[in-house]
Design an enzyme around this catalytic site. Structure first.
Site, PDB file in Angstrom:
ATOM      1  N   ARG A  83       0.874  -1.200  -0.017  1.00 54.27           N
ATOM      2  CA  ARG A  83       0.106   0.003   0.053  1.00 54.27           C
ATOM      3  C   ARG A  83       0.769   1.210   0.107  1.00 54.27           C
ATOM      4  O   ARG A  83       1.711   1.297   0.987  1.00 54.27           O
ATOM      5  CB  ARG A  83      -0.731  -0.163   1.481  1.00 54.27           C
ATOM      6  CG  ARG A  83      -1.762   1.158   1.316  1.00 54.27           C
ATOM      7  CD  ARG A  83      -2.574   1.353   2.621  1.00 54.27           C
ATOM      8  NE  ARG A  83      -3.320   2.507   2.888  1.00 54.27           N
ATOM      9  CZ  ARG A  83      -3.383   3.308   3.886  1.00 54.27           C
ATOM     10  NH1 ARG A  83      -2.697   2.817   4.914  1.00 54.27           N
ATOM     11  NH2 ARG A  83      -3.897   4.330   3.544  1.00 54.27           N
ATOM     12  N   HIS A 127      -3.308  10.979   1.184  1.00 51.79           N
ATOM     13  CA  HIS A 127      -2.696  10.716   2.595  1.00 51.79           C
ATOM     14  C   HIS A 127      -2.214  11.989   3.250  1.00 51.79           C
ATOM     15  O   HIS A 127      -1.123  12.249   3.509  1.00 51.79           O
ATOM     16  CB  HIS A 127      -1.640   9.459   2.493  1.00 51.79           C
ATOM     17  CG  HIS A 127      -1.342   8.662   3.862  1.00 51.79           C
ATOM     18  ND1 HIS A 127      -1.364   7.430   4.081  1.00 51.79           N
ATOM     19  CD2 HIS A 127      -1.056   9.148   5.025  1.00 51.79           C
ATOM     20  CE1 HIS A 127      -1.249   7.216   5.241  1.00 51.79           C
ATOM     21  NE2 HIS A 127      -0.807   8.360   5.696  1.00 51.79           N
ATOM     22  N   GLU A 172      -7.630   8.076   6.771  1.00 54.71           N
ATOM     23  CA  GLU A 172      -8.121   8.488   7.932  1.00 54.71           C
ATOM     24  C   GLU A 172      -8.746   9.983   7.861  1.00 54.71           C
ATOM     25  O   GLU A 172      -7.891  10.834   8.526  1.00 54.71           O
ATOM     26  CB  GLU A 172      -6.774   8.641   8.781  1.00 54.71           C
ATOM     27  CG  GLU A 172      -6.183   7.295   9.233  1.00 54.71           C
ATOM     28  CD  GLU A 172      -4.931   7.260  10.052  1.00 54.71           C
ATOM     29  OE1 GLU A 172      -4.604   8.272  10.716  1.00 54.71           O
ATOM     30  OE2 GLU A 172      -4.499   6.211  10.166  1.00 54.71           O
ATOM     31  N   ASN A 299      -7.288   1.246  10.021  1.00 50.46           N
ATOM     32  CA  ASN A 299      -6.118   1.390  10.560  1.00 50.46           C
ATOM     33  C   ASN A 299      -6.066   1.030  12.321  1.00 50.46           C
ATOM     34  O   ASN A 299      -7.148   1.929  12.861  1.00 50.46           O
ATOM     35  CB  ASN A 299      -5.641   2.850  10.537  1.00 50.46           C
ATOM     36  CG  ASN A 299      -5.200   3.059   8.995  1.00 50.46           C
ATOM     37  OD1 ASN A 299      -5.327   2.083   8.232  1.00 50.46           O
ATOM     38  ND2 ASN A 299      -4.851   4.111   8.555  1.00 50.46           N
ATOM     39  N   TYR A 301      -4.016   0.955  16.054  1.00 53.02           N
ATOM     40  CA  TYR A 301      -2.861   1.160  16.918  1.00 53.02           C
ATOM     41  C   TYR A 301      -3.081   0.710  18.073  1.00 53.02           C
ATOM     42  O   TYR A 301      -2.220   0.026  18.904  1.00 53.02           O
ATOM     43  CB  TYR A 301      -2.091   2.341  16.517  1.00 53.02           C
ATOM     44  CG  TYR A 301      -1.773   2.710  15.125  1.00 53.02           C
ATOM     45  CD1 TYR A 301      -0.214   2.215  14.973  1.00 53.02           C
ATOM     46  CD2 TYR A 301      -2.537   2.992  14.183  1.00 53.02           C
ATOM     47  CE1 TYR A 301       0.219   2.350  13.575  1.00 53.02           C
ATOM     48  CE2 TYR A 301      -1.932   3.296  12.869  1.00 53.02           C
ATOM     49  CZ  TYR A 301      -0.652   2.836  12.674  1.00 53.02           C
ATOM     50  OH  TYR A 301       0.027   3.041  11.436  1.00 53.02           O
ATOM     51  N   GLU A 369      -3.625  -0.616   8.285  1.00 51.38           N
ATOM     52  CA  GLU A 369      -2.314  -0.087   9.053  1.00 51.38           C
ATOM     53  C   GLU A 369      -2.317  -0.985  10.308  1.00 51.38           C
ATOM     54  O   GLU A 369      -3.471  -0.584  11.006  1.00 51.38           O
ATOM     55  CB  GLU A 369      -2.092   1.381   9.119  1.00 51.38           C
ATOM     56  CG  GLU A 369      -2.059   2.362   7.947  1.00 51.38           C
ATOM     57  CD  GLU A 369      -1.689   3.641   8.417  1.00 51.38           C
ATOM     58  OE1 GLU A 369      -1.303   4.121   9.484  1.00 51.38           O
ATOM     59  OE2 GLU A 369      -1.923   4.470   7.280  1.00 51.38           O
TER      60      GLU A 369
HETATM   61  O1  IFM Z   1       2.366   7.513  10.253  1.00 51.09           O
HETATM   62  C1  IFM Z   1       0.973   7.463  10.462  1.00 51.09           C
HETATM   63  C2  IFM Z   1       0.336   7.147   9.283  1.00 51.09           C
HETATM   64  O2  IFM Z   1       0.561   8.303   8.321  1.00 51.09           O
HETATM   65  C3  IFM Z   1      -1.252   7.420   9.432  1.00 51.09           C
HETATM   66  N1  IFM Z   1      -1.705   6.423  10.410  1.00 51.09           N
HETATM   67  C4  IFM Z   1      -1.360   6.410  11.686  1.00 51.09           C
HETATM   68  C5  IFM Z   1       0.473   6.225  11.306  1.00 51.09           C
HETATM   69  C6  IFM Z   1       1.318   6.305  12.746  1.00 51.09           C
HETATM   70  O3  IFM Z   1       1.001   7.723  13.457  1.00 51.09           O
END
Ligand code: IFM
Length: 470
Positions: A83, A127, A172, A299, A301, A369
């Site tokens: 990606r 992005h 995002e 995405n 985290y 992500e």
């Molecule tokens: O680096 C970023 C990315 O550009 C978008 N999603 C979160 C990542 C980590 O912060």
């Protein structure tokens, strides 16, 4: 220390595809080359005090010149998918008008190289690098930018639609709208209230217009990448639960509801109060926004714990323009990454199951992500031993397996990121890569996690072959 061997991944279906992800401004560099125009991130980086140590994406990983080496790393890694994002200001330096042939030629070469390595390119159109000239005319606050984005999508689709099958319109949009226009920690770096809500709407509208253009060009499968948050109340009190519901609207429902239910969130008035006059919304917009998609990018985290905090932040420097009366509460007793993010893999399972139940009929999901930032110094040979990143990935893949077992339709998973890169306002010291980038020499050094992921993918592919051959 020996690298931990990949765990048996039998909880993951053999058809699950694997990849890594990057984004144009974070890796390409060559900011003044190839006819590229300035973006809002160039401007933001040049504004004193905005980005740590005054860093910028001017050089980044120099992927613009070194993409061949990077694709070779991907091929050696054994990914199915890669990606990447296209920089709008490389294609249209001022965000409108005739495309820049050098910009198109760069992505032609990149896509051909990816395909030549037996990898499927997954293309993100936006992005976060809005052409500065469009920002000067109002940026995402104004409707015209949505229309411009549709035109840009059509240009890229006409050129690459014969070779790229999976298209992501936006990455995002929550960050573009709110971190960019209300918190002010991303470009354009303003603290506005109502205009941030207009930006959110115009991003969604631009997505819808881009979907129309991509369909017209028969470009392939189309989706959007969102970053829904798993939101946890700090206590069981009614007020903390209500705070989570307000945050759910800001973080998740503002995007999911128009895209997948054809309506704006029903608690908007309570959340936005006077901020939302709805003046930017026009008849027919919801139809444009809510067109069927082929996949949803998610995405993930970390989770966020919240409590009710009805008072406005007293420190003006920390105050955001959209105050919904919530405050983040630190997670105790878990590890944190260098972003300060808690590592709670179960919340990945919970989030996916929650979205699946709230939005019946969601398209198949790609985890576009997932990854962690770690501060590892290389040893004498240049190798980084990032066992904690390996643990993060292993535990989140297991958590993903549990969501799939519970019935969530997930088709792919991408590690963020292939390379250490420019982490926006944090600059270069937040390293998310499977591959270390030496920012002096620009040399690439695969970390232990790269080797771990390679072994993991080998065992997954073997299992896929066995199942397919059975
Ligand atoms: O680096 C970023 C990315 O550009 C978008 N999603 C979160 C990542 C980590 O912060």
């Amino acid at each position: 220390m020996a690298d931990p061997r990949p765990q048996d991944d039998s909880s993951l279906p053999p058809h699950l595809l694997f990849g890594t992800a990057t984004a144009a401004y974070q890796v390409e560099g060559a900011a003044q080359e190839g006819g590229r125009g300035p973006s809002i991130w160039d401007t933001y980086c040049r504004t004193p005090g905005r980005v740590a140590r005054g860093e910028s994406g001017d050089v980044a990983c120099d992927h613009y010149h070194r993409y061949g080496e990077d694709v070779a790393l991907l091929a050696d890694l054994g990914v199915d998918l890669y990606r990447f994002s296209v920089a709008w200001p490389r294609i249209q330096p001022t965000g409108k008008g005739r495309p820049n042939p050098e910009g198109l030629a760069f992505y032609d070469r990149l896509v051909d190289t990816i395909l030549g390595a037996g990898i499927e390119p997954v293309l993100t159109l936006y992005h976060w690098d809005l052409p500065q000239a469009l920002e000067d005319e109002g940026g995402w606050r104004v409707r015209d930018t949505a229309r411009r984005f549709g035109e840009y999508a059509g240009i890229v689709a006409d050129r690459l639609g014969d070779r790229v099958d999976r298209w992501i319109t936006l990455n995002e949009p929550f960050c573009s709208a709110f971190v960019g226009h209300a918190v002010g920690r991303h470009a354009p770096g303003t603290k506005e209230g109502t205009p941030a809500l207009a930006a959110a709407h115009h991003l969604l509208l631009g997505h819808g217009m881009a979907v129309g253009e991509l369909r017209a060009a028969a470009a392939g499968r189309v989706g959007i990448t969102l970053n829904p948050d798993h939101l946890v109340p700090a206590t069981d009190s009614e007020t903390d639960h209500a705070a989570v519901e307000r945050a759910r609207t800001l973080h998740n429902r503002t995007w999911f509801d128009p895209l997948f239910t054809g309506a704006y969130p029903d608690n908007e008035k309570e959340v936005w109060g006077d901020l939302s006059d709805g003046a930017h919304r026009k008849e027919g917009d919801l139809e444009t926004i809510g067109q069927p998609l082929d996949f949803l990018g998610v995405n993930f985290y970390r989770p966020i714990m919240l409590r009710d905090a009805p008072h406005t932040e007293p420190d003006p420097a920390r105050r955001t323009a959209v105050d919904i009366g919530v405050e983040q509460v630190p997670y105790e007793g878990v590890r944190h990454t260098t972003m300060g993010w808690p590592v709670v893999p179960e919340s990945f399972t919970d989030l996916l199951i929650d979205l699946d139940r709230r939005y019946p009929g969601l398209p198949p999901i790609l985890i576009t992500e997932n990854g962690s930032a770690r501060p590892h110094a290389p040893d004498d040979t240049g190798r980084v031993h990032d066992e904690d990143r390996i643990a993060y990935l292993r535990d989140h893949l297991a958590a993903l397996g549990r969501a799939i077992e519970a019935g969530v339709d997930v088709r792919g998973y991408f590690v963020w990121s292939l390379l250490d890169n420019f982490e926006w306002a944090f600059g270069y010291d937040r390293r998310f890569g499977l591959v270390r980038v030496d920012y002096e020499s620009l040399e690439r050094h695969p970390k232990s996690s790269y080797h771990w992921y390679r072994d993991y993918l080998t065992s997954h592919r073997d299992r896929r072959r066995r199942v397919e051959g059975a």
